[in-house]
Design a protein around this motif. Structure first.
Motif, PDB file in Angstrom:
ATOM      1  N   LEU A  14      53.385 -10.513  65.734  1.00  0.00           N
ATOM      2  CA  LEU A  14      53.907 -10.459  64.370  1.00  0.00           C
ATOM      3  C   LEU A  14      53.622  -9.095  63.736  1.00  0.00           C
ATOM      4  CD1 LEU A  14      55.312 -12.605  62.555  1.00  0.00           C
ATOM      5  CD2 LEU A  14      53.110 -12.890  61.442  1.00  0.00           C
ATOM      6  N   PHE A  15      52.427  -8.570  63.984  1.00  0.00           N
ATOM      7  CA  PHE A  15      52.077  -7.231  63.505  1.00  0.00           C
ATOM      8  C   PHE A  15      53.032  -6.189  64.083  1.00  0.00           C
ATOM      9  CE2 PHE A  15      50.026  -3.226  64.608  1.00  0.00           C
ATOM     10  CZ  PHE A  15      49.686  -2.746  63.355  1.00  0.00           C
ATOM     11  N   LEU A  16      53.259  -6.255  65.390  1.00  0.00           N
ATOM     12  CA  LEU A  16      54.108  -5.260  66.035  1.00  0.00           C
ATOM     13  C   LEU A  16      55.564  -5.363  65.577  1.00  0.00           C
ATOM     14  CD1 LEU A  16      52.473  -5.395  69.546  1.00  0.00           C
ATOM     15  CD2 LEU A  16      52.464  -3.446  67.981  1.00  0.00           C
ATOM     16  N   VAL A  17      56.071  -6.579  65.429  1.00  0.00           N
ATOM     17  CA  VAL A  17      57.444  -6.748  64.934  1.00  0.00           C
ATOM     18  C   VAL A  17      57.542  -6.198  63.507  1.00  0.00           C
ATOM     19  CG1 VAL A  17      59.172  -8.468  64.237  1.00  0.00           C
ATOM     20  CG2 VAL A  17      58.052  -8.644  66.465  1.00  0.00           C
ATOM     21  N   SER A  18      56.527  -6.466  62.692  1.00  0.00           N
ATOM     22  CA  SER A  18      56.513  -5.919  61.332  1.00  0.00           C
ATOM     23  C   SER A  18      56.480  -4.393  61.356  1.00  0.00           C
ATOM     24  CB  SER A  18      55.300  -6.441  60.559  1.00  0.00           C
ATOM     25  OG  SER A  18      55.394  -7.823  60.355  1.00  0.00           O
ATOM     26  N   LEU A  19      55.676  -3.843  62.252  1.00  0.00           N
ATOM     27  CA  LEU A  19      55.595  -2.389  62.388  1.00  0.00           C
ATOM     28  C   LEU A  19      56.944  -1.801  62.787  1.00  0.00           C
ATOM     29  CD1 LEU A  19      53.821   0.215  62.554  1.00  0.00           C
ATOM     30  CD2 LEU A  19      53.511  -0.357  64.967  1.00  0.00           C
ATOM     31  N   PHE A  20      57.609  -2.429  63.759  1.00  0.00           N
ATOM     32  CA  PHE A  20      58.895  -1.916  64.231  1.00  0.00           C
ATOM     33  C   PHE A  20      59.977  -2.058  63.157  1.00  0.00           C
ATOM     34  CE2 PHE A  20      57.261  -3.251  68.641  1.00  0.00           C
ATOM     35  CZ  PHE A  20      56.519  -2.087  68.738  1.00  0.00           C
ATOM     36  N   ILE A  36      67.263   2.132  67.300  1.00  0.00           N
ATOM     37  CA  ILE A  36      67.357   0.678  67.491  1.00  0.00           C
ATOM     38  C   ILE A  36      67.015   0.300  68.931  1.00  0.00           C
ATOM     39  CG2 ILE A  36      68.976  -1.270  67.613  1.00  0.00           C
ATOM     40  CD1 ILE A  36      70.409   0.001  65.185  1.00  0.00           C
ATOM     41  N   LEU A  37      67.572   1.009  69.882  1.00  0.00           N
ATOM     42  CA  LEU A  37      67.311   0.697  71.295  1.00  0.00           C
ATOM     43  C   LEU A  37      65.840   0.871  71.641  1.00  0.00           C
ATOM     44  CD1 LEU A  37      70.480   2.229  73.009  1.00  0.00           C
ATOM     45  CD2 LEU A  37      69.939  -0.201  72.617  1.00  0.00           C
ATOM     46  N   PHE A  38      65.234   1.952  71.162  1.00  0.00           N
ATOM     47  CA  PHE A  38      63.811   2.157  71.421  1.00  0.00           C
ATOM     48  C   PHE A  38      62.966   1.059  70.785  1.00  0.00           C
ATOM     49  CE2 PHE A  38      64.812   6.621  72.528  1.00  0.00           C
ATOM     50  CZ  PHE A  38      64.076   6.702  73.704  1.00  0.00           C
ATOM     51  N   PHE A  55      63.340  -2.069  72.784  1.00  0.00           N
ATOM     52  CA  PHE A  55      62.578  -1.899  74.019  1.00  0.00           C
ATOM     53  C   PHE A  55      61.092  -2.118  73.771  1.00  0.00           C
ATOM     54  CE2 PHE A  55      59.958   1.010  76.559  1.00  0.00           C
ATOM     55  CZ  PHE A  55      60.158   0.474  77.823  1.00  0.00           C
ATOM     56  N   TYR A  56      60.547  -1.496  72.711  1.00  0.00           N
ATOM     57  CA  TYR A  56      59.124  -1.636  72.415  1.00  0.00           C
ATOM     58  C   TYR A  56      58.755  -3.058  72.020  1.00  0.00           C
ATOM     59  CZ  TYR A  56      58.702   3.435  72.647  1.00  0.00           C
ATOM     60  OH  TYR A  56      58.706   4.733  73.065  1.00  0.00           O
ATOM     61  N   THR A  57      59.662  -3.766  71.363  1.00  0.00           N
ATOM     62  CA  THR A  57      59.394  -5.159  71.004  1.00  0.00           C
ATOM     63  C   THR A  57      59.296  -6.030  72.259  1.00  0.00           C
ATOM     64  OG1 THR A  57      60.585  -4.871  68.916  1.00  0.00           O
ATOM     65  CG2 THR A  57      60.242  -7.132  69.680  1.00  0.00           C
ATOM     66  N   ILE A  58      60.229  -5.852  73.173  1.00  0.00           N
ATOM     67  CA  ILE A  58      60.205  -6.625  74.423  1.00  0.00           C
ATOM     68  C   ILE A  58      58.976  -6.251  75.246  1.00  0.00           C
ATOM     69  CG2 ILE A  58      61.415  -6.987  76.615  1.00  0.00           C
ATOM     70  CD1 ILE A  58      64.046  -6.593  74.963  1.00  0.00           C
ATOM     71  N   TRP A  59      58.689  -4.972  75.326  1.00  0.00           N
ATOM     72  CA  TRP A  59      57.532  -4.504  76.087  1.00  0.00           C
ATOM     73  C   TRP A  59      56.238  -5.062  75.492  1.00  0.00           C
ATOM     74  CZ3 TRP A  59      55.593   1.217  76.347  1.00  0.00           C
ATOM     75  CH2 TRP A  59      54.751   1.378  77.452  1.00  0.00           C
ATOM     76  N   SER A  60      56.141  -5.105  74.175  1.00  0.00           N
ATOM     77  CA  SER A  60      54.957  -5.654  73.509  1.00  0.00           C
ATOM     78  C   SER A  60      54.775  -7.123  73.864  1.00  0.00           C
ATOM     79  CB  SER A  60      55.090  -5.520  71.994  1.00  0.00           C
ATOM     80  OG  SER A  60      55.205  -4.176  71.617  1.00  0.00           O
TER      81      SER A  60
END
Length: 118
Positions: free
Chosen positions: A63-69, A98-100, A103-108
């Motif tokens: 949730l933190f990472l999605v909020s950050l992104f 958007i693509l990056f 990508f970072y959301t899936i990788w997280s």
């Protein structure tokens, strides 16, 4: 009579609210993590894995990472809209951002839930 020329996408209130909500989520997570680290500071990899082995901690981290992104997307989109005036370049940069971020959301998610398998 003066005609006003209105430009932009009028994201105003929605962006302002999203920035505040994502910031609150990030602050709450940071305080939670700081409290956990002060109560039981990890000294090795096993200690770090123990902290993130709890499902609620993985969900909170995600949730933190999605909020950050999301916070980053709003900021980057606004910067690109304000400073990159060539439409083609701006659109290309927005798509790359958007693509990056996707990508970072899936990788997280993969990193956080790979801990469950280990």
């Amino acid at each position: 009579m003066v005609k006003r020329v209105v430009t932009g996408a009028h994201y105003g209130l929605r962006d302002w609210l999203a920035q505040r909500i994502t910031a609150v989520v990030m602050v709450v997570f940071t305080l939670l993590l700081a409290a956990i680290l002060m109560i039981s500071p990890p000294h090795d990899e096993a200690s770090w894995k123990a902290i993130f082995s709890n499902r609620w901690m993985r969900i909170a981290s995600f949730l933190f990472l999605v909020s950050l992104f999301w916070h980053a997307w709003i900021g980057m989109r606004n910067i690109l809209m304000d400073y990159v005036h060539a439409t083609g370049i701006r659109l290309t940069l927005q798509i790359l951002v958007i693509l990056f971020l996707i990508f970072y959301t899936i990788w997280s998610a993969e990193i956080l839930w790979a801990l469950e398998m280990a």
